[in-house]
Design an enzyme around this catalytic site. Structure first.
Site, PDB file in Angstrom:
ATOM      1  N   ASP A 167       0.780  -1.254   0.000  1.00  0.00           N
ATOM      2  CA  ASP A 167       0.000   0.000   0.000  1.00  0.00           C
ATOM      3  C   ASP A 167       0.807   1.298   0.000  1.00  0.00           C
ATOM      4  O   ASP A 167       0.479   2.248   0.738  1.00  0.00           O
ATOM      5  CB  ASP A 167      -0.976   0.012   1.196  1.00  0.00           C
ATOM      6  N   CYS A 186      -2.520  -2.761   7.437  1.00  0.00           N
ATOM      7  CA  CYS A 186      -2.404  -3.667   6.293  1.00  0.00           C
ATOM      8  C   CYS A 186      -1.103  -4.453   6.261  1.00  0.00           C
ATOM      9  O   CYS A 186      -1.094  -5.630   5.903  1.00  0.00           O
ATOM     10  CB  CYS A 186      -2.619  -2.892   4.998  1.00  0.00           C
ATOM     11  N   LYS A 231      -6.810  -4.938  -3.415  1.00  0.00           N
ATOM     12  CA  LYS A 231      -7.587  -5.558  -2.329  1.00  0.00           C
ATOM     13  C   LYS A 231      -8.550  -4.557  -1.710  1.00  0.00           C
ATOM     14  O   LYS A 231      -8.381  -3.350  -1.872  1.00  0.00           O
ATOM     15  CB  LYS A 231      -6.639  -6.086  -1.248  1.00  0.00           C
ATOM     16  N   HIS A 264     -10.623   0.597  -3.007  1.00  0.00           N
ATOM     17  CA  HIS A 264     -12.003   0.543  -2.521  1.00  0.00           C
ATOM     18  C   HIS A 264     -13.015   1.148  -3.497  1.00  0.00           C
ATOM     19  O   HIS A 264     -12.742   2.183  -4.109  1.00  0.00           O
ATOM     20  CB  HIS A 264     -12.121   1.317  -1.211  1.00  0.00           C
ATOM     21  N   ASP A 318      -4.536  -0.776  -1.767  1.00  0.00           N
ATOM     22  CA  ASP A 318      -5.854  -0.675  -1.184  1.00  0.00           C
ATOM     23  C   ASP A 318      -6.722  -0.091  -2.306  1.00  0.00           C
ATOM     24  O   ASP A 318      -6.330   0.909  -2.930  1.00  0.00           O
ATOM     25  CB  ASP A 318      -5.766   0.288   0.019  1.00  0.00           C
ATOM     26  N   HIS A 356     -17.646   1.721   0.012  1.00  0.00           N
ATOM     27  CA  HIS A 356     -16.980   0.747   0.896  1.00  0.00           C
ATOM     28  C   HIS A 356     -17.389   0.915   2.360  1.00  0.00           C
ATOM     29  O   HIS A 356     -17.521   2.026   2.864  1.00  0.00           O
ATOM     30  CB  HIS A 356     -15.458   0.862   0.764  1.00  0.00           C
ATOM     31  N   HIS A 401     -10.659   6.849   1.338  1.00  0.00           N
ATOM     32  CA  HIS A 401      -9.263   6.744   0.892  1.00  0.00           C
ATOM     33  C   HIS A 401      -9.160   5.685  -0.196  1.00  0.00           C
ATOM     34  O   HIS A 401     -10.003   4.775  -0.263  1.00  0.00           O
ATOM     35  CB  HIS A 401      -8.347   6.370   2.074  1.00  0.00           C
TER      36      HIS A 401
END
Ligand code: VGL
Ligand code: ZN
Length: 234
Positions: A11, A176, A124, A54, A52, A58, A99
């Site tokens: 990330d 994470c 992810k 989303h 990351d 989310h 984010h």
């Protein structure tokens, strides 16, 4: 037995790295020189970067929940394991500012990262119904490819490459990166985490996080250790 190493860079995205990022992690950019040296190293058979990633709706975004329990960083909701069809299974989930929305500038890897050295990008947190800190599985441990919100079955990809050991760096040390490293050991890989290659959302928690990593058989090593110096010079 000879070891086959993979690097997992977690990330390193604008929203976490830049001082004005949506979920800015203090001093995150200071990890870049080390992470780029690792990406440049020939010690690794395979190099993975995670993102990351989303959707706008989310579950982890505070703004997707009603007042008053929707304060980023502070509020928690009860998240249900609907992905696995087990809504009775629940866990407390912290809410975050919006984010790393798919396709946004904040979700891009930082421009200074040596992405040309990355073999695979794993996205992810793509399922709006569930949080996914680890690149291996969502917060309930669901790890099915395409379900639970991830583009690859990372454990399978690494096994197929003959990987025995993984070295983890990136963000955030307390979220994470932590859960990705713990899942890497659970998947059967000898797992290292280089301390200087991480920064935390809440740096005060790092000693506790380290205890959890040690309990989970993740070896937290220093950049100055002989092991890491050898990686950096090959
Ligand atoms: C992360 C909070 C929310 C991380 C991702 O990359 O550690 N933290 N989403
Ligand atoms: Zn997230």
């Amino acid at each position: 037995m000879s070891r086959v190493l993979a690097l997992i860079v977690v990330d390193m995205q604008n929203d976490f790295c830049l001082p004005d990022g949506a979920l800015s992690v203090k001093d995150a950019m200071q990890t870049l020189p080390l992470i780029n040296k690792l990406l440049d190293s020939n010690a690794f058979e395979y190099k993975v970067a995670t993102k990351d990633w989303h959707p706008p709706n989310h579950i982890s975004f505070a703004s997707n929940h009603p007042e008053p329990n929707n304060k980023p960083f502070e509020s928690f909701i009860e998240m249900k394991n609907v992905v696995a069809g087990k809504p009775h299974e629940t866990m407390r989930q912290r809410l975050w500012p919006r984010h790393c929305e798919q396709g946004s500038r904040g979700a891009e890897l930082v421009s200074q990262l040596h992405t040309e050295k990355v073999d695979l990008i794993v996205e992810k947190g793509t399922d709006e119904r569930v949080e996914m800190y680890s690149a291996f599985s969502d917060s309930f441990g669901n790890a099915t490819e395409g379900k639970g919100g991830v583009t690859h079955d990372l454990a399978r990809v690494l096994r197929d490459k003959g990987i025995t050991d993984v070295c983890c760096v990136g963000l955030a040390g307390d979220y994470c990166l932590n859960y990705s490293a713990l899942d890497a050991t659970k998947a059967g890989f000898k797992t290292y985490l280089i301390e200087e290659g991480q920064r935390c959302v809440d740096p005060q928690t790092w000693p506790k996080v380290k205890e959890g990593l040690a309990a989970g058989k993740v070896e937290v090593v220093s950049e100055s250790s002989e092991h890491v110096q050898k990686l950096l010079t090959s």
